[in-house]
Motif scaffolding. Sequence first.
Motif, PDB file in Angstrom:
ATOM      1  N   LEU A  96      52.151  32.181  33.118  1.00  0.00           N
ATOM      2  CA  LEU A  96      51.520  33.328  33.905  1.00  0.00           C
ATOM      3  C   LEU A  96      50.324  32.693  33.784  1.00  0.00           C
ATOM      4  O   LEU A  96      49.604  33.735  34.580  1.00  0.00           O
ATOM      5  N   VAL A  97      49.883  31.943  33.434  1.00  0.00           N
ATOM      6  CA  VAL A  97      48.319  31.654  33.198  1.00  0.00           C
ATOM      7  C   VAL A  97      48.113  31.066  34.468  1.00  0.00           C
ATOM      8  O   VAL A  97      47.306  31.254  35.805  1.00  0.00           O
ATOM      9  N   HIS A  98      48.755  30.769  35.620  1.00  0.00           N
ATOM     10  CA  HIS A  98      48.687  30.062  37.180  1.00  0.00           C
ATOM     11  C   HIS A  98      48.695  32.029  37.285  1.00  0.00           C
ATOM     12  O   HIS A  98      48.066  32.017  38.485  1.00  0.00           O
ATOM     13  N   ALA A  99      50.082  32.241  37.855  1.00  0.00           N
ATOM     14  CA  ALA A  99      50.081  33.746  38.340  1.00  0.00           C
ATOM     15  C   ALA A  99      48.855  34.806  38.089  1.00  0.00           C
ATOM     16  O   ALA A  99      48.189  35.453  39.011  1.00  0.00           O
ATOM     17  N   LEU A 100      47.831  34.885  37.490  1.00  0.00           N
ATOM     18  CA  LEU A 100      46.382  35.452  37.090  1.00  0.00           C
ATOM     19  C   LEU A 100      45.440  34.649  37.915  1.00  0.00           C
ATOM     20  O   LEU A 100      44.608  35.257  37.272  1.00  0.00           O
ATOM     21  N   VAL A 101      45.874  33.422  38.016  1.00  0.00           N
ATOM     22  CA  VAL A 101      44.144  32.994  38.912  1.00  0.00           C
ATOM     23  C   VAL A 101      43.951  33.747  40.069  1.00  0.00           C
ATOM     24  O   VAL A 101      44.513  34.197  40.697  1.00  0.00           O
TER      25      VAL A 101
ATOM     26  N   ASP B 120      44.749  47.733  34.143  1.00  0.00           N
ATOM     27  CA  ASP B 120      44.774  46.883  35.153  1.00  0.00           C
ATOM     28  C   ASP B 120      46.271  45.943  34.583  1.00  0.00           C
ATOM     29  O   ASP B 120      46.911  45.418  35.883  1.00  0.00           O
ATOM     30  N   ALA B 121      45.814  46.025  33.404  1.00  0.00           N
ATOM     31  CA  ALA B 121      46.747  44.814  33.049  1.00  0.00           C
ATOM     32  C   ALA B 121      48.437  45.204  32.937  1.00  0.00           C
ATOM     33  O   ALA B 121      49.061  44.736  33.191  1.00  0.00           O
TER      34      ALA B 121
ATOM     35  N   PRO C  49      41.931  49.385  41.263  1.00  0.00           N
ATOM     36  CA  PRO C  49      42.137  49.266  40.071  1.00  0.00           C
ATOM     37  C   PRO C  49      41.294  49.873  39.551  1.00  0.00           C
ATOM     38  O   PRO C  49      40.548  50.404  39.848  1.00  0.00           O
ATOM     39  N   THR C  50      41.109  49.911  38.079  1.00  0.00           N
ATOM     40  CA  THR C  50      40.728  50.357  36.846  1.00  0.00           C
ATOM     41  C   THR C  50      40.163  50.002  36.359  1.00  0.00           C
ATOM     42  O   THR C  50      38.836  50.264  35.573  1.00  0.00           O
ATOM     43  N   GLY C  51      39.569  48.345  36.540  1.00  0.00           N
ATOM     44  CA  GLY C  51      38.078  47.434  36.579  1.00  0.00           C
ATOM     45  C   GLY C  51      37.716  47.636  37.615  1.00  0.00           C
ATOM     46  O   GLY C  51      37.781  47.510  38.679  1.00  0.00           O
ATOM     47  N   ARG C  52      36.015  45.709  37.529  1.00  0.00           N
ATOM     48  CA  ARG C  52      35.740  45.992  38.764  1.00  0.00           C
ATOM     49  C   ARG C  52      36.186  44.389  38.832  1.00  0.00           C
ATOM     50  O   ARG C  52      35.725  43.961  39.827  1.00  0.00           O
ATOM     51  N   ALA C  53      37.171  43.626  37.798  1.00  0.00           N
ATOM     52  CA  ALA C  53      37.469  42.138  38.878  1.00  0.00           C
ATOM     53  C   ALA C  53      38.218  42.492  39.541  1.00  0.00           C
ATOM     54  O   ALA C  53      39.471  42.923  39.860  1.00  0.00           O
ATOM     55  N   SER C  54      38.560  40.846  40.803  1.00  0.00           N
ATOM     56  CA  SER C  54      39.241  41.019  41.697  1.00  0.00           C
ATOM     57  C   SER C  54      41.358  40.336  40.970  1.00  0.00           C
ATOM     58  O   SER C  54      40.786  40.157  39.665  1.00  0.00           O
ATOM     59  N   ALA C  55      41.525  41.343  42.309  1.00  0.00           N
ATOM     60  CA  ALA C  55      43.043  41.056  41.513  1.00  0.00           C
ATOM     61  C   ALA C  55      43.281  39.332  42.102  1.00  0.00           C
ATOM     62  O   ALA C  55      43.213  38.548  43.075  1.00  0.00           O
ATOM     63  N   PRO C  56      44.785  38.787  40.928  1.00  0.00           N
ATOM     64  CA  PRO C  56      44.764  37.316  41.316  1.00  0.00           C
ATOM     65  C   PRO C  56      45.467  37.279  42.852  1.00  0.00           C
ATOM     66  O   PRO C  56      45.401  38.693  43.343  1.00  0.00           O
ATOM     67  N   ARG C  57      45.483  36.403  42.803  1.00  0.00           N
ATOM     68  CA  ARG C  57      45.570  35.069  44.612  1.00  0.00           C
ATOM     69  C   ARG C  57      46.942  35.657  45.115  1.00  0.00           C
ATOM     70  O   ARG C  57      46.829  35.680  45.809  1.00  0.00           O
ATOM     71  N   LEU C  58      47.743  35.860  43.799  1.00  0.00           N
ATOM     72  CA  LEU C  58      49.037  36.186  44.312  1.00  0.00           C
ATOM     73  C   LEU C  58      48.888  37.304  44.822  1.00  0.00           C
ATOM     74  O   LEU C  58      50.636  37.105  45.733  1.00  0.00           O
ATOM     75  N   PHE C  59      48.866  38.303  44.643  1.00  0.00           N
ATOM     76  CA  PHE C  59      48.464  39.823  45.378  1.00  0.00           C
ATOM     77  C   PHE C  59      48.555  38.791  47.256  1.00  0.00           C
ATOM     78  O   PHE C  59      48.992  39.818  47.481  1.00  0.00           O
ATOM     79  N   ALA C  60      47.313  38.495  47.431  1.00  0.00           N
ATOM     80  CA  ALA C  60      46.919  37.851  48.888  1.00  0.00           C
ATOM     81  C   ALA C  60      47.914  36.495  49.424  1.00  0.00           C
ATOM     82  O   ALA C  60      48.581  37.023  50.858  1.00  0.00           O
TER      83      ALA C  60
END
Length: 306
Positions: free
Chosen positions: A30-35, A231-232, A285-296
Motif C-alpha cells: 500500500l505504501v509503495h502504491a501511493l508513491v 481523493d482517498a 482530484p478534490t485536493g492539490r496532491a498529485s496522483a500516485p505514479r500507479l496511475f501513470a
Amino acid sequence: MNGTPAPAPAPAPAPAGSADDGPGIPTRLLVHALVREDGTVDAGELYTVAGLLGMSDQQIRLCVRRLVAEGRFTQEGRGRKATLRAVADVTGSLAPDAAHVRHAYRQDAGLAPWDGTWHLFAFAVPESHRTARDTLREHLRHLGAASLHSGLYVTANPVAELVEARARDLGILHTLTRLTTTDLRIGVTTDPRALAAALWPLAEIAQRHEDLAAFAEARLARLAEGPPAQDAERLTTAVELAARFTAAMEPDPLLPPQLLPRPWPGTRARRLAADCWKRLREAPPTGRASAPRLFALYADALRPAD
C-alpha cells in the motif's frame, strides 16, 4: 490494461464471499502504491486509505518504521503530517508488467493469432548451479510455460528470445535446448484445447478474472453515480483495482484465444478494468496532491493495442 451529487464515502471492505471480497493488500505494498511522481507519500493520505482498506494505524506505523529502517524511505515530520520520500523506485508488485498487459489486450483485440506452434524448452542444470536452475524455472513459469516433465516446459507463445536471454544472464545457456512443434501429444491427447486444459489450471485462472470483473463492474457503477467525494476514495479504489488486476494477470499464461474456453472471462475482465482505470483517471482530484505514479504506469500499460 469515459453536476451530479457526490456519492457517499466508500464502505468498509465487504464480508468474505461478497463481490468485494478479494486479495489482501500487504501494508508495504500500500505504501509503495501511493508513491507520487515526485517520489513522496503523504502520510495523512496513507493512513486514510489504509483505514478504508481495513488496516489499523498501528499496522501503518510499524510498516513505515520498518521501511525507514531498511533504507527504502526517509521520513520528514511525524504521524499523519509526515512525508515519506522513496530512496529508490519502490512502486512494488502492484505495478503492471507493461509487456505482459499489452500482449493480453492485443490478444483480446484479435491482433495476436496463434499459428499452431508449440514452443518447448528443456534443460539439465547440475545441483552445483541450483539457484540458476530454479531462477530459470521461475522465469519460464512467469512467461506462462507449463511443465511437461522435470526440466521440460511448453508454451504456446514465442518466448524463445526471452528464455535464452535469461539463461545467458544466468550462465547456463549451454544447458538449454529449445524446439518447436505443431504435433504435441500427451498420451493420446492431441487436440490443442484439450492439451491446454490438461497443462494449465484454466478454471482457477478464469475465477480470478471473474473476481476482477465483478469488482471493476461494481466500481464502475459507483463511479457512474458521480466522482468520488474524497481523493482517498479514488485512491482506495485504484489500489484495490491494481491488487485484483495483479492477482488475475500474474498467473495467467495468456494462452492464445484458440486454446481457451469460450467465452473466456479474461477478455471481459480486462475490458472492465481498463474502463475503470479510465474513469478513475478522469475523476477530478478534490485536493492539490498529485496522483500516485500507479496511475501513470497503468495508463502506459493500457495504451490501445496497435
